[in-house]
Design a protein around this motif. Structure first.
Motif, PDB file in Angstrom:
ATOM      1  N   VAL A  99       0.017 -34.835  48.933  1.00 19.11           N
ATOM      2  CA  VAL A  99       1.406 -35.285  48.983  1.00 19.11           C
ATOM      3  C   VAL A  99       2.332 -34.197  48.433  1.00 19.11           C
ATOM      4  O   VAL A  99       3.396 -33.909  48.974  1.00 19.11           O
ATOM      5  N   ALA A 100       1.874 -33.560  47.332  1.00 12.85           N
ATOM      6  CA  ALA A 100       2.707 -32.543  46.654  1.00 12.85           C
ATOM      7  C   ALA A 100       2.860 -31.303  47.534  1.00 12.85           C
ATOM      8  O   ALA A 100       1.956 -30.954  48.289  1.00 12.85           O
ATOM      9  N   LYS A 101       3.989 -30.652  47.439  1.00  9.39           N
ATOM     10  CA  LYS A 101       4.260 -29.449  48.240  1.00  9.39           C
ATOM     11  C   LYS A 101       3.927 -28.179  47.447  1.00  9.39           C
ATOM     12  O   LYS A 101       4.203 -28.116  46.246  1.00  9.39           O
ATOM     13  N   MET A 102       3.398 -27.202  48.144  1.00 12.11           N
ATOM     14  CA  MET A 102       3.125 -25.908  47.496  1.00 12.11           C
ATOM     15  C   MET A 102       4.396 -25.346  46.840  1.00 12.11           C
ATOM     16  O   MET A 102       4.360 -24.780  45.767  1.00 12.11           O
ATOM     17  N   GLY A 103       5.503 -25.530  47.559  1.00 14.11           N
ATOM     18  CA  GLY A 103       6.776 -24.994  47.048  1.00 14.11           C
ATOM     19  C   GLY A 103       7.116 -25.582  45.680  1.00 14.11           C
ATOM     20  O   GLY A 103       7.641 -24.889  44.811  1.00 14.11           O
ATOM     21  N   TRP A 104       6.785 -26.856  45.493  1.00 12.86           N
ATOM     22  CA  TRP A 104       7.051 -27.492  44.189  1.00 12.86           C
ATOM     23  C   TRP A 104       6.176 -26.853  43.114  1.00 12.86           C
ATOM     24  O   TRP A 104       6.641 -26.545  42.021  1.00 12.86           O
ATOM     25  N   LEU A 105       4.895 -26.681  43.461  1.00 17.10           N
ATOM     26  CA  LEU A 105       3.968 -26.118  42.463  1.00 17.10           C
ATOM     27  C   LEU A 105       4.284 -24.658  42.164  1.00 17.10           C
ATOM     28  O   LEU A 105       4.106 -24.190  41.044  1.00 17.10           O
ATOM     29  N   ASN A 106       4.774 -23.951  43.188  1.00 11.58           N
ATOM     30  CA  ASN A 106       5.109 -22.537  42.987  1.00 11.58           C
ATOM     31  C   ASN A 106       6.192 -22.327  41.936  1.00 11.58           C
ATOM     32  O   ASN A 106       6.332 -21.247  41.397  1.00 11.58           O
ATOM     33  N   ARG A 107       6.954 -23.387  41.682  1.00  6.92           N
ATOM     34  CA  ARG A 107       8.036 -23.256  40.693  1.00  6.92           C
ATOM     35  C   ARG A 107       7.559 -23.448  39.248  1.00  6.92           C
ATOM     36  O   ARG A 107       8.307 -23.213  38.307  1.00  6.92           O
ATOM     37  N   LYS A 112       2.802 -19.732  36.032  1.00  3.44           N
ATOM     38  CA  LYS A 112       3.159 -18.303  36.083  1.00  3.44           C
ATOM     39  C   LYS A 112       2.764 -17.614  34.781  1.00  3.44           C
ATOM     40  O   LYS A 112       2.206 -16.529  34.784  1.00  3.44           O
ATOM     41  N   GLU A 113       3.067 -18.292  33.656  1.00  2.82           N
ATOM     42  CA  GLU A 113       2.719 -17.691  32.349  1.00  2.82           C
ATOM     43  C   GLU A 113       1.211 -17.565  32.187  1.00  2.82           C
ATOM     44  O   GLU A 113       0.704 -16.535  31.767  1.00  2.82           O
ATOM     45  N   LYS A 114       0.491 -18.651  32.526  1.00  4.55           N
ATOM     46  CA  LYS A 114      -0.955 -18.656  32.266  1.00  4.55           C
ATOM     47  C   LYS A 114      -1.714 -17.759  33.238  1.00  4.55           C
ATOM     48  O   LYS A 114      -2.721 -17.154  32.869  1.00  4.55           O
ATOM     49  N   ALA A 115      -1.248 -17.683  34.485  1.00  4.24           N
ATOM     50  CA  ALA A 115      -1.963 -16.881  35.476  1.00  4.24           C
ATOM     51  C   ALA A 115      -1.710 -15.389  35.250  1.00  4.24           C
ATOM     52  O   ALA A 115      -2.533 -14.550  35.622  1.00  4.24           O
ATOM     53  N   GLY A 116      -0.577 -15.077  34.643  1.00  3.80           N
ATOM     54  CA  GLY A 116      -0.263 -13.678  34.377  1.00  3.80           C
ATOM     55  C   GLY A 116       0.040 -12.918  35.659  1.00  3.80           C
ATOM     56  O   GLY A 116       0.446 -13.507  36.670  1.00  3.80           O
ATOM     57  N   LYS A 117      -0.209 -11.615  35.611  1.00  2.00           N
ATOM     58  CA  LYS A 117       0.208 -10.764  36.746  1.00  2.00           C
ATOM     59  C   LYS A 117      -0.654 -10.986  37.977  1.00  2.00           C
ATOM     60  O   LYS A 117      -0.179 -10.975  39.093  1.00  2.00           O
ATOM     61  N   ASP A 118      -1.972 -11.193  37.744  1.00  3.82           N
ATOM     62  CA  ASP A 118      -2.874 -11.255  38.889  1.00  3.82           C
ATOM     63  C   ASP A 118      -3.145 -12.701  39.314  1.00  3.82           C
ATOM     64  O   ASP A 118      -4.191 -13.280  39.008  1.00  3.82           O
ATOM     65  N   LYS A 119      -2.213 -13.276  40.036  1.00  5.45           N
ATOM     66  CA  LYS A 119      -2.314 -14.700  40.422  1.00  5.45           C
ATOM     67  C   LYS A 119      -3.494 -14.961  41.359  1.00  5.45           C
ATOM     68  O   LYS A 119      -4.053 -16.043  41.392  1.00  5.45           O
ATOM     69  N   GLU A 120      -3.868 -13.937  42.134  1.00  4.67           N
ATOM     70  CA  GLU A 120      -4.978 -14.087  43.090  1.00  4.67           C
ATOM     71  C   GLU A 120      -6.278 -14.445  42.366  1.00  4.67           C
ATOM     72  O   GLU A 120      -7.178 -15.040  42.938  1.00  4.67           O
ATOM     73  N   LYS A 121      -6.376 -14.026  41.115  1.00  2.76           N
ATOM     74  CA  LYS A 121      -7.625 -14.275  40.382  1.00  2.76           C
ATOM     75  C   LYS A 121      -7.610 -15.593  39.608  1.00  2.76           C
ATOM     76  O   LYS A 121      -8.615 -15.976  39.023  1.00  2.76           O
ATOM     77  N   GLY A 125      -7.706 -24.803  40.059  1.00  2.44           N
ATOM     78  CA  GLY A 125      -7.427 -25.890  39.113  1.00  2.44           C
ATOM     79  C   GLY A 125      -6.214 -25.590  38.240  1.00  2.44           C
ATOM     80  O   GLY A 125      -5.405 -26.472  37.949  1.00  2.44           O
ATOM     81  N   LEU A 126      -6.093 -24.332  37.843  1.00  6.67           N
ATOM     82  CA  LEU A 126      -4.951 -23.955  36.994  1.00  6.67           C
ATOM     83  C   LEU A 126      -3.642 -24.165  37.760  1.00  6.67           C
ATOM     84  O   LEU A 126      -2.633 -24.572  37.192  1.00  6.67           O
ATOM     85  N   TYR A 127      -3.705 -23.893  39.062  1.00  6.53           N
ATOM     86  CA  TYR A 127      -2.522 -24.039  39.923  1.00  6.53           C
ATOM     87  C   TYR A 127      -2.178 -25.517  40.147  1.00  6.53           C
ATOM     88  O   TYR A 127      -1.018 -25.925  40.046  1.00  6.53           O
ATOM     89  N   SER A 128      -3.230 -26.318  40.421  1.00  6.27           N
ATOM     90  CA  SER A 128      -2.941 -27.711  40.779  1.00  6.27           C
ATOM     91  C   SER A 128      -2.956 -28.656  39.570  1.00  6.27           C
ATOM     92  O   SER A 128      -2.809 -29.868  39.710  1.00  6.27           O
TER      93      SER A 128
END
Ligand code: TYM
Length: 333
Positions: A99-107, A112-121, A125-128
């Motif tokens: 139901v949730a949109k990626m755009g919402w989570l991207n904000r 952003k703080e926890k993933a740091g510079k290398d978001k690909e890694k 679970g951290l994202y969702s």
């Protein structure tokens, strides 16, 4: 009106004064109001969004339960349980992630703080993570969610998800839109070493936080070493606003004495930090030491702690599984 309260704390060790003043102290007040129904969850599924040592995780779960009880939450009155044992949480999180949109989570700033510079890694679970948090809250028809300021954005997302689900399936009020309960003024306790950084479990320096398991000497020493500036304490709120370390310590003092900032400023205006810190130390020790001693005592009785979790899980499961059943019907499963 009867309030349905839900909140969660991650069992990741080092529960500190920020967790206490921003969240747990409010849980206790809400628990003590006989009109409220309260559920407090040890969110172990959230904890594994960063790598955990399984043995330490188990003892952190016990420590979190012990901290709830030692702080004054009554397990006879409130439900205390751990998230992983009520499978409805994982299931609802999956459904809500559709139901949730990626755009919402991207904000989400915390990702952003926890993933740091290398978001690909970063792991998924951290994202969702905020979607799981929404599942936690929405499964229990929670009306109010007491949290610190750092969780405000996640709660807004939860409200958006609930609203979208209700709209998509055209069922008004199926999910209750929860209200955040954030203590104004004291909802963001900062590090004792840097007034611009949040007090945090993961900060390397133990001197940056007062742990709820610290003894009297540790608390006194940490407050003595807390960063300050060289000026005497201010006499106006405007002046205090410009001095983050002074503001943080004054905030802790005001929160623990149930004073307004104004009253604390009047009490210490023009005085030196050393005098203020002595008073602050007494106040913090007075509040935290009994909790820390009780935590240690409770940790000796694992059977008691396990029983609290088991009873809590049974009660939580009863409520959550009913909600999941209704979700299935709505979705056409
Ligand atoms: P967590 O485990 O990081 O923190 C637990 C609670 O403590 C508050 N807090 C603070 N308050 C003031 N100053 C600070 N320095 C400070 N540090 C932490 C947090 O705001 C939080 O209220 N995602 C949540 C856990 C969660 C949850 C939920 C909360 C999962 N599901 C459902 C409410 C409802 C978290 O990681 O909190």
């Amino acid at each position: 009106m009867e309030k349905k309260i839900f909140s969660g704390v991650q069992p990741t060790g080092n529960l500190h004064l920020g967790n206490y003043l921003g969240a747990i102290k409010n849980f206790v007040d809400l628990n003590n109001d006989t009109k409220n129904e309260c559920i407090f969850c040890v969110v172990d599924l959230h904890a594994i969004t960063v790598s955990q040592n399984p043995k330490e995780l188990k003892s952190s779960i016990h420590e979190t339960v012990a901290t709830f009880v030692a702080s004054g939450i009554d397990p006879q009155k409130s439900i205390i349980f751990n998230q992983s044992k009520v499978s409805a949480h994982s299931e609802a999180a999956w459904i809500l992630s559709c139901v949730a949109k990626m755009g919402w989570l991207n904000r989400m700033t915390q990702f952003k703080e926890k993933a740091g510079k290398d978001k690909e890694k970063a792991n998924i679970g951290l994202y969702s993570y905020p979607v799981l948090m929404a599942a936690d809250i929405l499964l229990y028809d929670s009306t109010h969610v007491p949290v610190g300021d750092d969780q405000k954005q996640h709660l807004e997302l939860c409200r958006d998800i609930a609203q979208k689900f209700n709209n998509d399936f055209e069922i008004e009020n199926f999910f209750i839109i929860p209200e955040p309960l954030i203590k104004k003024g004291f909802s963001r306790i900062m590090s004792l070493k840097d007034g611009l950084k949040k007090m945090s479990k993961s900060e390397v320096s133990d001197l940056s936080r007062i742990n709820l398991t610290d003894d009297k000497d540790q608390i006194a020493n940490k407050i003595k070493k807390a960063k300050t500036d060289t000026l005497p304490l201010p006499s106006t709120i405007e002046e205090l606003e410009k001095r983050p370390e002074a503001k943080n310590l004054m905030g802790i003092y005001s929160s623990l004495t149930n004073n307004t900032f104004r009253k604390s400023i009047d009490e210490f205006a023009g005085k030196n930090f050393s005098e203020f810190k002595e008073k602050l130390s007494d106040i913090v020790i007075n509040e935290i030491n009994p909790i820390s001693m009780k935590i240690k005592e409770l940790l000796e009785d694992k059977v008691f702690l396990e029983k609290i979790l088991k009873d809590g899980c049974e009660k939580a499961n009863e409520i959550a599984s009913k909600k999941v059943k209704k979700i299935h019907e709505i979705l056409g499963f």
